[in-house]
Design a protein around this motif. Structure first.
Motif, PDB file in Angstrom:
ATOM      1  N   LEU A 216      43.392   9.393  24.992  1.00 54.74           N
ATOM      2  CA  LEU A 216      43.337   8.947  26.384  1.00 54.74           C
ATOM      3  C   LEU A 216      43.989   7.575  26.541  1.00 54.74           C
ATOM      4  O   LEU A 216      44.622   7.285  27.556  1.00 54.74           O
ATOM      5  CB  LEU A 216      41.884   8.878  26.865  1.00 54.74           C
ATOM      6  CG  LEU A 216      41.264  10.154  27.415  1.00 54.74           C
ATOM      7  CD1 LEU A 216      39.794   9.914  27.730  1.00 54.74           C
ATOM      8  CD2 LEU A 216      41.993  10.623  28.670  1.00 54.74           C
ATOM      9  N   CYS A 390      42.397   7.487  37.373  1.00 53.75           N
ATOM     10  CA  CYS A 390      41.483   8.522  36.876  1.00 53.75           C
ATOM     11  C   CYS A 390      41.361   8.454  35.355  1.00 53.75           C
ATOM     12  O   CYS A 390      40.265   8.572  34.796  1.00 53.75           O
ATOM     13  CB  CYS A 390      41.962   9.903  37.311  1.00 53.75           C
ATOM     14  SG  CYS A 390      42.002  10.162  39.103  1.00 53.75           S
ATOM     15  N   LEU A 391      42.490   8.266  34.674  1.00 55.17           N
ATOM     16  CA  LEU A 391      42.467   8.149  33.214  1.00 55.17           C
ATOM     17  C   LEU A 391      41.707   6.904  32.779  1.00 55.17           C
ATOM     18  O   LEU A 391      40.973   6.930  31.778  1.00 55.17           O
ATOM     19  CB  LEU A 391      43.899   8.110  32.680  1.00 55.17           C
ATOM     20  CG  LEU A 391      44.689   9.415  32.770  1.00 55.17           C
ATOM     21  CD1 LEU A 391      46.151   9.174  32.420  1.00 55.17           C
ATOM     22  CD2 LEU A 391      44.095  10.469  31.843  1.00 55.17           C
ATOM     23  N   TRP A 393      39.226   5.495  34.341  1.00 54.95           N
ATOM     24  CA  TRP A 393      37.808   5.788  34.514  1.00 54.95           C
ATOM     25  C   TRP A 393      37.286   6.622  33.341  1.00 54.95           C
ATOM     26  O   TRP A 393      36.229   6.334  32.776  1.00 54.95           O
ATOM     27  CB  TRP A 393      37.599   6.526  35.838  1.00 54.95           C
ATOM     28  CG  TRP A 393      36.160   6.867  36.115  1.00 54.95           C
ATOM     29  CD1 TRP A 393      35.211   6.048  36.646  1.00 54.95           C
ATOM     30  CD2 TRP A 393      35.519   8.122  35.866  1.00 54.95           C
ATOM     31  NE1 TRP A 393      34.006   6.711  36.753  1.00 54.95           N
ATOM     32  CE2 TRP A 393      34.164   7.983  36.285  1.00 54.95           C
ATOM     33  CE3 TRP A 393      35.946   9.337  35.354  1.00 54.95           C
ATOM     34  CZ2 TRP A 393      33.256   9.023  36.176  1.00 54.95           C
ATOM     35  CZ3 TRP A 393      35.037  10.377  35.247  1.00 54.95           C
ATOM     36  CH2 TRP A 393      33.704  10.217  35.654  1.00 54.95           C
ATOM     37  N   SER A 394      38.043   7.642  32.948  1.00 57.17           N
ATOM     38  CA  SER A 394      37.619   8.491  31.831  1.00 57.17           C
ATOM     39  C   SER A 394      37.616   7.714  30.520  1.00 57.17           C
ATOM     40  O   SER A 394      36.687   7.836  29.707  1.00 57.17           O
ATOM     41  CB  SER A 394      38.555   9.707  31.711  1.00 57.17           C
ATOM     42  OG  SER A 394      38.533  10.478  32.884  1.00 57.17           O
ATOM     43  N   ARG A 397      34.703   5.289  30.150  1.00 55.41           N
ATOM     44  CA  ARG A 397      33.400   5.927  29.966  1.00 55.41           C
ATOM     45  C   ARG A 397      33.258   6.632  28.622  1.00 55.41           C
ATOM     46  O   ARG A 397      32.158   6.743  28.098  1.00 55.41           O
ATOM     47  CB  ARG A 397      33.146   6.936  31.078  1.00 55.41           C
ATOM     48  CG  ARG A 397      32.940   6.306  32.440  1.00 55.41           C
ATOM     49  CD  ARG A 397      32.750   7.366  33.510  1.00 55.41           C
ATOM     50  NE  ARG A 397      31.560   8.159  33.291  1.00 55.41           N
ATOM     51  CZ  ARG A 397      30.341   7.841  33.720  1.00 55.41           C
ATOM     52  NH1 ARG A 397      30.174   6.712  34.409  1.00 55.41           N
ATOM     53  NH2 ARG A 397      29.307   8.619  33.477  1.00 55.41           N
ATOM     54  N   SER A 398      34.383   7.096  28.057  1.00 59.04           N
ATOM     55  CA  SER A 398      34.271   7.932  26.864  1.00 59.04           C
ATOM     56  C   SER A 398      34.714   7.264  25.584  1.00 59.04           C
ATOM     57  O   SER A 398      34.247   7.611  24.512  1.00 59.04           O
ATOM     58  CB  SER A 398      35.101   9.208  27.044  1.00 59.04           C
ATOM     59  OG  SER A 398      36.482   8.884  27.165  1.00 59.04           O
TER      60      SER A 398
END
Length: 429
Positions: A216, A390-391, A393-394, A397-398
């Protein structure tokens, strides 16, 4: 870690690394304004000159991928000195090239070294500079882009006009040689990642680097750069053909953009430390939407208006790399950081080349020379920027830090700081 002012040696090292970044960015940029002279001297076609420009970034991307297999296996100081020495020799070879083929080979070798240098520089900063000052350090190094545009390119062109097209390459090589000696003296051994690699890194580092969390990070870098280079290569043509500027106006416009980037890079670095890399990147991604749409839909306007729009565009667009690098580098164990950043730089180079090619397919030229479809490409850049959000945010979080070192009491956010640091004056070396 302490929030006190950085020690003098850390500041000096940061300035030296910024100088290294400046030398290779200037080496990359100087070839473009030298284009008319090189085309005349070597009787080149536009396609052959385009190959000279793209050879640098393509070689950089290829070597970034190859760096995945070995870049973290050695002391980072020795790695940087060896790669930088190769860059210096390749740059001097550019100045001695007697044919188009010789210049193409020299440019490819310089680009191959430059791509790996960028990864090692960022890995050293991530290993050596404490987290609360890391954004400022990256901002200082990244300000080399603005400095090369403000001072480097005009100086290089002045030398070429006064003497010969070869002189800028020889001067860059000479300055780089002095910086090499400075690194040899100031940069301490940076090899703590080797010990950590044997103690706590995964047995299969390649599988870790290919994990969805870190992938990511690569994808985020790719999208941030892709959105920028959909537009950046065609800004000069758009300003002349669509906005009514004269070609002689462009140096002043780019001078303003470079000065704005130079000042903004330091500020963005400081705010990255204060707000956090993820939050700062989010603000910059949102903040680029307006300038991208404004500039790509601008009507013919006076020089001051175009200059202001261009400076706004460049300052917010060019500084997005600072929190991006700070964010993704902090999520990788030191034992894998060099290899991760090498592939991350390759993703950046690949994104710039692919987006430039794609926007070239989408933009057409009218009979009067105006660009048709530039506004639509602006909307595409905004769409990719939204995907980047969006990336982000991901990823935030991950992708938790992969260090498995025990928690240190009082350390920020519960994570121990087990990375290398610069020696204090009382403990040399």
């Amino acid at each position: 870690m302490t929030t006190a002012a950085p020690p003098r040696q850390e500041k000096l090292l940061t300035l030296l690394l910024a100088g290294v970044q400046f030398s290779h960015l200037l080496d990359f940029m100087i070839i473009m304004p030298l284009g008319p002279e090189l085309i005349r001297r070597f009787d080149l076609t536009t396609a052959q000159f385009g190959a000279l420009v793209s050879a640098y970034t393509l070689a950089s991307a290829a070597m970034g991928v190859l760096g995945l297999f070995w870049l973290d296996r050695f002391d980072r100081k020795r790695t940087l000195l060896a790669i930088y020495a190769g860059f210096i020799l390749a740059t001097l070879a550019c100045g001695m090239a007697s044919s188009h083929l010789a210049l193409l080979v020299a440019r490819s070798l310089a680009g191959a070294c430059a791509g790996l240098m960028g990864a090692v520089i960022m890995a050293i900063i991530a290993d050596v500079v404490p987290g609360e000052r890391r954004g400022r350090a990256i901002g200082t190094v990244m300000s080399a882009l603005g400095l090369s545009a403000v001072a480097g390119v005009p100086l290089g062109l002045g030398l070429a006009n006064q003497f010969d097209w070869r002189v800028p390459f020889w001067v860059i090589g000479g300055v780089a040689g002095l910086l090499w000696l400075g690194l040899l003296r100031v940069l301490p051994p940076v090899k703590q990642h080797l010990a950590q690699g044997t103690e706590s890194s995964p047995r299969n580092p390649l599988s870790t680097l290919a994990s969805p969390a870190l992938a990511l990070g690569w994808l985020l870098t790719f999208c941030v750069v892709f959105a920028s280079f959909l537009l950046i290569p065609y800004l000069g043509t758009f300003m002349v053909a669509n906005l009514g500027l004269a070609s002689t106006d462009l140096p002043w416009v780019y001078l303003g953009g470079g000065a704005g980037t130079l000042l903004a890079a330091r500020l963005v670095g400081r705010f990255t430390d204060r707000l956090g890399a993820g939050r700062m990147l989010a603000w910059l991604l949102v903040g680029t939407v307006g300038p991208h749409l404004l500039f790509t839909h601008l009507s013919p306007a006076p020089l001051p208006v175009v200059t202001v729009a261009f400076v706004l565009f460049m300052t917010v667009t060019s500084t997005r790399a600072i929190p991006t690098i700070a964010l993704v580098s902090a999520r990788v164990p030191p034992a894998l950081r060099g290899r991760f950043l090498a592939v991350n730089m390759a993703a950046s180079d690949g994104a710039s080349g692919l987006s430039t090619w794609l926007s070239g397919l989408l933009i057409t030229t009218a009979s009067d020379g105006a660009l048709v479809g530039f506004g639509q490409v602006g909307w595409m850049a905004v769409t990719v920027t939204a995907l980047s959000l969006c990336l982000l945010w991901s990823f935030s979080r991950s992708a938790l830090p992969l260090n498995s070192t025990p928690q240190a009491k009082g350390s920020p956010r519960g994570h121990a700081c087990q990375e290398a640091s610069l020696p204090s004056p009382s403990h040399p070396g």
